[in-house]
Motif scaffolding. Structure first.
Motif, mmCIF file in Angstrom:
data_model
loop_
_atom_site.group_PDB
_atom_site.id
_atom_site.type_symbol
_atom_site.label_atom_id
_atom_site.label_comp_id
_atom_site.label_asym_id
_atom_site.label_seq_id
_atom_site.Cartn_x
_atom_site.Cartn_y
_atom_site.Cartn_z
ATOM 1 N N TRP A 277 0.833 -1.206 0.000
ATOM 2 C CA TRP A 277 0.000 0.000 0.000
ATOM 3 C C TRP A 277 0.866 1.254 0.000
ATOM 4 O O TRP A 277 0.624 2.200 -0.747
ATOM 5 N N TRP A 278 1.893 1.238 0.857
ATOM 6 C CA TRP A 278 2.801 2.391 0.879
ATOM 7 C C TRP A 278 3.432 2.605 -0.486
ATOM 8 O O TRP A 278 3.572 3.729 -0.972
ATOM 9 N N TRP A 279 3.855 1.494 -1.099
ATOM 10 C CA TRP A 279 4.495 1.547 -2.417
ATOM 11 C C TRP A 279 3.551 2.161 -3.444
ATOM 12 O O TRP A 279 3.922 3.077 -4.187
ATOM 13 N N TYR B 165 -10.071 -0.990 3.605
ATOM 14 C CA TYR B 165 -11.034 -1.808 2.884
ATOM 15 C C TYR B 165 -10.370 -3.072 2.351
ATOM 16 O O TYR B 165 -10.908 -4.176 2.465
ATOM 17 N N VAL B 166 -9.174 -2.895 1.808
ATOM 18 C CA VAL B 166 -8.458 -4.043 1.246
ATOM 19 C C VAL B 166 -8.074 -5.013 2.350
ATOM 20 O O VAL B 166 -8.229 -6.229 2.221
ATOM 21 N N GLU B 167 -7.578 -4.469 3.478
ATOM 22 C CA GLU B 167 -7.202 -5.343 4.582
ATOM 23 C C GLU B 167 -8.386 -6.184 5.037
ATOM 24 O O GLU B 167 -8.246 -7.351 5.398
ATOM 25 N N GLN C 208 -3.499 -9.042 -2.073
ATOM 26 C CA GLN C 208 -3.529 -7.591 -1.908
ATOM 27 C C GLN C 208 -2.565 -6.895 -2.860
ATOM 28 O O GLN C 208 -2.877 -5.850 -3.423
ATOM 29 N N SER C 209 -1.379 -7.493 -3.064
ATOM 30 C CA SER C 209 -0.430 -6.843 -3.961
ATOM 31 C C SER C 209 -0.980 -6.830 -5.384
ATOM 32 O O SER C 209 -0.736 -5.888 -6.144
ATOM 33 N N LEU C 210 -1.759 -7.866 -5.744
ATOM 34 C CA LEU C 210 -2.358 -7.885 -7.079
ATOM 35 C C LEU C 210 -3.375 -6.751 -7.222
ATOM 36 O O LEU C 210 -3.467 -6.104 -8.264
ATOM 37 N N LEU D 2 -12.980 -8.484 -8.180
ATOM 38 C CA LEU D 2 -12.288 -8.770 -6.928
ATOM 39 C C LEU D 2 -13.238 -8.793 -5.742
ATOM 40 O O LEU D 2 -12.901 -9.327 -4.694
ATOM 41 N N ALA D 3 -14.413 -8.176 -5.898
ATOM 42 C CA ALA D 3 -15.388 -8.279 -4.816
ATOM 43 C C ALA D 3 -15.872 -9.709 -4.732
ATOM 44 O O ALA D 3 -15.828 -10.457 -5.702
ATOM 45 N N ARG D 4 -16.314 -10.098 -3.534
ATOM 46 C CA ARG D 4 -16.750 -11.477 -3.386
ATOM 47 C C ARG D 4 -18.181 -11.643 -3.861
ATOM 48 O O ARG D 4 -18.924 -10.684 -3.992
ATOM 49 N N GLY D 5 -18.538 -12.878 -4.078
ATOM 50 C CA GLY D 5 -19.942 -13.171 -4.313
ATOM 51 C C GLY D 5 -20.313 -13.301 -5.764
ATOM 52 O O GLY D 5 -19.614 -12.810 -6.649
ATOM 53 N N PRO D 6 -21.419 -13.975 -6.039
ATOM 54 C CA PRO D 6 -21.844 -14.250 -7.408
ATOM 55 C C PRO D 6 -22.218 -12.994 -8.182
ATOM 56 O O PRO D 6 -21.988 -12.924 -9.380
ATOM 57 N N VAL D 7 -22.795 -12.007 -7.495
ATOM 58 C CA VAL D 7 -23.232 -10.809 -8.218
ATOM 59 C C VAL D 7 -22.041 -10.120 -8.859
ATOM 60 O O VAL D 7 -22.083 -9.701 -10.014
#
Lengths: 497, 108, 117, 235
Positions: free
Chosen positions: A34-36, A102-104, A112-114, A155-160
């Motif tokens: 994140w810092w990078w 949010y990412v954490e 996360q790096s992706l 990247l969000a979870r779930g079928p939708v």
């Protein structure tokens, strides 16, 4: 040419290289990554600011890559649209700032790096798209930011989310293909790919049908990218189901690329008299009018906050299309100003909605009752953003709409003002519903009562953007002055004949 | 005269190769199940392409081109049956059972 | 070559494009939609390559004893880039389809959109 | 009904497109605009200006290097996207091992027999890409196909285990990174980003290095795509 021009390709190379390095350097180290990413985004922003100051002191900056003079090599330009690039970079920094928590919370540590890599590549692609002065290069950069955007939605979870991303990908790929087809047609017709060169050759060309086909493909392709009303159907799902920082990125910045494309198309065909540009303008006006009304009505009937915001994006893209279609200097500069302002407002709104979602886990407006007492700053930021979105003076939303209304008067189409007012009233309608729910209703959900104020890293960008959204309208004159030359470049040719 | 004969023979070979391709494609589209379709399509490469290449080699005559064509024929003769074999095997292990007329009249 | 047939290659490309578009619009199976997309892409690549060729020309390799006229090297370079882009999009689409299949249990769009709203 | 409507739309669009394309210069005529303007300049400049006898490579890596850089980034972004989006890491509960299918002896033998030839061909295409037909992407795709074949023989699990490691990410990122380095070298030695510096041997060296990096990047991306599709399939 001053040596500072070498910074122009850096606005592309810097974020992309940082993004390429991120998974290699920071595997499973999300915080360091994140810092990078933040550092890379800030550095890109600094590069843009330096270029901007150079632009202020002289004329347009253009950079021939590899030293090949324009029609033979690829050229990057830093012109009036560069104001948008400045906003892109600045907003990306804020989005990254808010994205950390949010990412954490939602992305597995191995990915996360992706995530950050995709965000940085997306930023680089958008910068390249804004600066590209070569048709095929435009397509390549469009694909860079599009592919990363599809993946970010998924990247969000779930079928939708998966289905929304797939829909986004299919529609986006078809629209990209139309742009590529147009590039192929223009290349077959003129033998060149450099935009100013092609524009000159088109002006002398004797094949109105082929030019019109290319124009049609470009316009449809970019209208899809910009989610102008009947072609908006991919947007609400994708923007609402994406992770919230990604929603901010998509709704604030990525859709604006369609507008950039439209503006480039207009300039490309400005001197080709054979092509029915007047028809294009009428089309844009009508689509814009329908989009404003339909977007606002559809936003009104939604229950989820993020879906409301997504449909409000549809409506606002309508304002921008309307402004460009009216084709008078003040309307076009209003549209361009609104592009910048809407980016600011919508990014702030989605980031705020994201922190509410993260802190409470609730997304429906009715569930958020009484949140104003528990999360006053976040809710306040949301309210300010909503007010700016309705366009109450002197907020940021006001300037663009005012200018577009003025432009409508100049173009002799006063009825458009009624539509703009109606759109604003409808927006006010659902905004008041949200505000009422947040501040004037007792809490209905336990999670609202136990909610705490959002963490500082999310609060700072939200509040900053909210304050900007409310106050930036005061600086409207400055922004309008900046986009004016570009607006004249778009409509100037029209007014000559 | 012999040249005419050679050309005619080459033409016949190429035509026969094309016929195999046509039959293979129709088979791919019309046959009822995975194995039947595989049976049809593997003929395209293994027989059709080899026949066409043979015809082309005859026309080219004694030339460096011919060496390449012969190498190509060897490659196809090795790789295409292997691919067909691997596909059929994978299909069997994935649980596909061959279609028979008695059990199901409706093709898949 | 007669005037009407001069654009035969382009006409073929347009027909291919139309077939791809029809597949994308009508097929409910997501994999078939991707196939349709690829047909459209192939059509556009065909247009670019065709526009770059010359009757009786040779590939643009200098110093190999080939005679001019050469085919346009730009068209070839554009198609190469286009193919790589198309490949990337297709790969991502296939992975997304697998995820849809795993999470929703179907890849038929009409089944996916029906009841569970 | 819907299909008929779609058919109608498609036919109307196709008609419009045909009207458009029939006004283009007819394909194949040597005095079409395509052959007179920029392409003619490239051909006239010859090997000297372009830096490579294969003009397609010259256009890709010299005249339009930024496009190729973008292309390399697209494929890298797609790989990152596939790894980020795919299910392979999302193991919910204990991961069910698929019944590993023993490799058919026929397939095994044939792949082992052909592998050296394929590898040689791929390397030839990459290294000679600036002179003959071929180049980084084409050779890289052949190399990638070879790696996929080998993963069939060796069992994909051995290769899949390496999927998300940082070391592999350095190799995957090689194409954009080498490109960025070349761009900077061009700025330092020739005064412009993405310029190829002057002495002919250095230019050739850079071209070969770029092709090699592109080839490796493309091959690894293909393997990445294949493995994530394959892994998902078994889960």
């Amino acid at each position: 040419m001053s040596s500072l021009a070498h910074l122009l390709p850096l606005t592309v190379l810097l974020p992309i290289t940082a993004g390429v390095l991120a998974p290699a350097l920071f595997h499973r180290r999300g915080l360091a990554c994140w810092w990078w990413a933040l550092a890379a985004a800030i550095l890109t922003f600094a590069t843009t600011v330096t270029l901007w100051r150079q632009l202020q002191s002289g004329s347009t900056i253009s950079y021939p890559l590899g030293g090949w003079p324009p029609p033979y090599g690829i050229e990057l330009v830093f012109d009036g649209l560069a104001a948008l690039m400045l906003v892109l970079c600045a907003l990306s920094v804020l989005i990254l700032l808010a994205a950390r928590r949010y990412v954490e919370a939602t992305v597995p540590s191995s990915r996360q790096s992706l995530f950050y890599a995709l965000i940085l590549i997306n930023l680089g692609g958008m910068n390249g798209f804004v600066a590209a002065a070569d048709l095929f290069n435009l397509f390549v950069f469009m694909e860079i930011f599009s592919i990363s955007a599809y993946a970010l939605v998924a990247l969000a979870r779930g079928p939708v989310a998966a289905l929304a991303a797939l829909k986004y990908l299919l529609v986006g790929a078809v629209s990209s293909l139309l742009v590529l087809l147009a590039v192929a047609l223009l290349h077959a017709q003129t033998g060149s790919l450099n935009m100013s060169d092609v524009a000159g050759l088109l002006a002398q060309a004797e094949a109105p049908g082929a030019s019109a086909l290319a124009l049609g493909c470009l316009v449809v392709g970019f209208l899809v990218k910009a989610a102008i009303f009947p072609l908006h159907f991919w947007l609400p799902d994708a923007h609402a189901s994406a992770p919230s920082p990604v929603s901010a990125l998509l709704s604030g910045l990525v859709v604006k690329m369609g507008i950039v494309g439209l503006v480039r198309t207009r300039i490309l065909f400005a001197e080709a008299e054979i092509v029915p540009l007047l028809m294009l303008d009428n089309l844009l006006v009508w689509l814009g009018v329908i989009a404003i009304l339909a977007g606002a009505v559809l936003a009104m009937v939604q229950r989820e906050l993020k879906l409301m915001l997504a449909y409000s994006t549809v409506a606002n893209m309508g304002y921008i299309a309307l402004g460009i279609g009216l084709a008078t200097p003040s309307a076009v500069s209003g549209a361009l100003a609104h592009t910048v302002y809407h980016a600011t407002i919508k990014t702030g709104l989605f980031l705020t909605a994201g922190s509410i979602l993260l802190c409470t886990g609730l997304s429906r407006v009715d569930d958020l009752r009484g949140l104003g007492q528990r999360m006053p700053l976040t809710s306040g930021a949301l309210v300010l953003g909503l007010l700016a979105a309705t366009g109450i003076p002197p907020t940021a939303g006001f300037v663009g709409k005012w200018q577009i209304a003025l432009g409508a008067l100049q173009a002799g189409q006063a009825w458009v003002i009624g539509v703009i007012l109606a759109g604003a009233l409808l927006t006010l309608g659902w905004a008041i519903r949200v505000i009422n729910s947040l501040f004037f209703r007792p809490p209905a959900r336990a999670r609202v009562i136990t909610a705490n104020e959002a963490p500082v890293s999310m609060l700072v960008p939200s509040v900053l953007l909210a304050v900007l959204a409310v106050s930036a309208g005061l600086g409207g004159a400055i922004l309008l002055g900046l986009v004016e030359p570009l607006a004249l470049a778009i409509v100037g040719a029209d007014h000559d004949h | 005269m012999s040249e005419l004969l050679l050309t005619t023979f080459a033409a016949v070979l190429i035509a026969a190769g094309c016929l195999f391709f046509l039959a293979g494609t129709i088979g791919l589209l019309r046959l009822p199940d995975f194995y039947c379709r595989l049976h049809a399509t593997t003929k395209c490469d293994a027989v059709g392409a080899v026949l066409i290449l043979l015809g082309v080699a005859l026309i080219a005559g004694a030339d460096t081109q011919t060496v390449r064509i012969v190498a190509l024929i060897a490659l196809i003769a090795i790789s295409s049956p292997t691919a067909g074999h691997a596909l059929a095997r994978a299909g069997w292990h994935a649980g596909h059972r061959p279609w028979t007329r008695e059990e199901n009249d409706e093709p898949e | 070559m007669t005037e009407g047939l001069a654009h035969l290659d382009y006409i073929a490309v347009v027909i291919l494009f139309a077939i791809g578009l029809y597949v994308v619009l009508t097929k409910q199976n997501l994999i078939k939609k991707i196939i349709g997309l690829n047909i459209m892409e192939t059509a556009v690549f065909g247009l670019i390559v065709t526009s770059g060729m010359v009757d009786g020309g040779s590939p643009p390799l200098l110093g190999q004893g080939l005679e001019p006229p050469y085919a346009s090297p730009i068209a070839h370079a554009l198609v190469l880039t286009g193919i790589v882009v198309a490949l990337s999009v297709t790969a991502l689409a296939l992975v997304l389809i697998l995820r849809v299949k795993a999470e929703c249990g179907s890849i038929e769009l009409d089944e996916l959109l029906e009841p569970d709203e | 009904m819907r299909n008929a409507l779609a058919l109608l739309i498609v036919i109307v669009l196709a008609g419009l497109m045909m009207a458009g394309v029939s006004q283009l210069p007819p394909p194949g005529s040597p005095d079409g605009a395509v052959h007179r303007h920029v392409a003619a300049h490239y051909i006239d400049g010859g090997t000297e200006a372009g830096g490579a006898p294969n003009l397609v490579t010259a256009v890709l890596l010299n005249y339009r290097a930024l496009d190729t850089y973008g292309e390399v980034v697209v494929i890298f972004a797609a790989l990152v996207a596939v790894l980020a989006v795919g299910l392979s890491g999302h193991s919910r509960g204990p991961r069910r091992q698929p019944d590993e299918l023993p490799v058919s002896p026929v397939v095994d033998r044939i792949i082992r027999l052909l592998a050296p030839f394929i590898a040689l061909f791929a390397l030839f295409m990459i290294l000679e890409g600036h002179v003959l037909p071929g180049g980084g992407f084409q050779g890289g795709v052949v190399l990638g196909a070879l790696l996929i074949l080998l993963s069939l023989v060796l069992g994909p699990r051995r290769i899949r285990r390496m999927l998300p490691t940082p070391a592999l990410f350095w190799t995957r990122a090689i194409a954009p990174l080498v490109f960025a380095l070349t761009a900077i070298a061009g700025l330092a030695l020739a005064g412009w980003l993405f310029a190829l510096p002057e002495p002919a041997w250095l230019r050739e060296l850079i071209l070969v290095g770029l092709e090699l990096a592109i080839g490796i990047g493309a091959a690894l991306a293909l393997v990445g795509f294949y493995l994530s599709l394959e892994a998902d399939h078994h889960d």
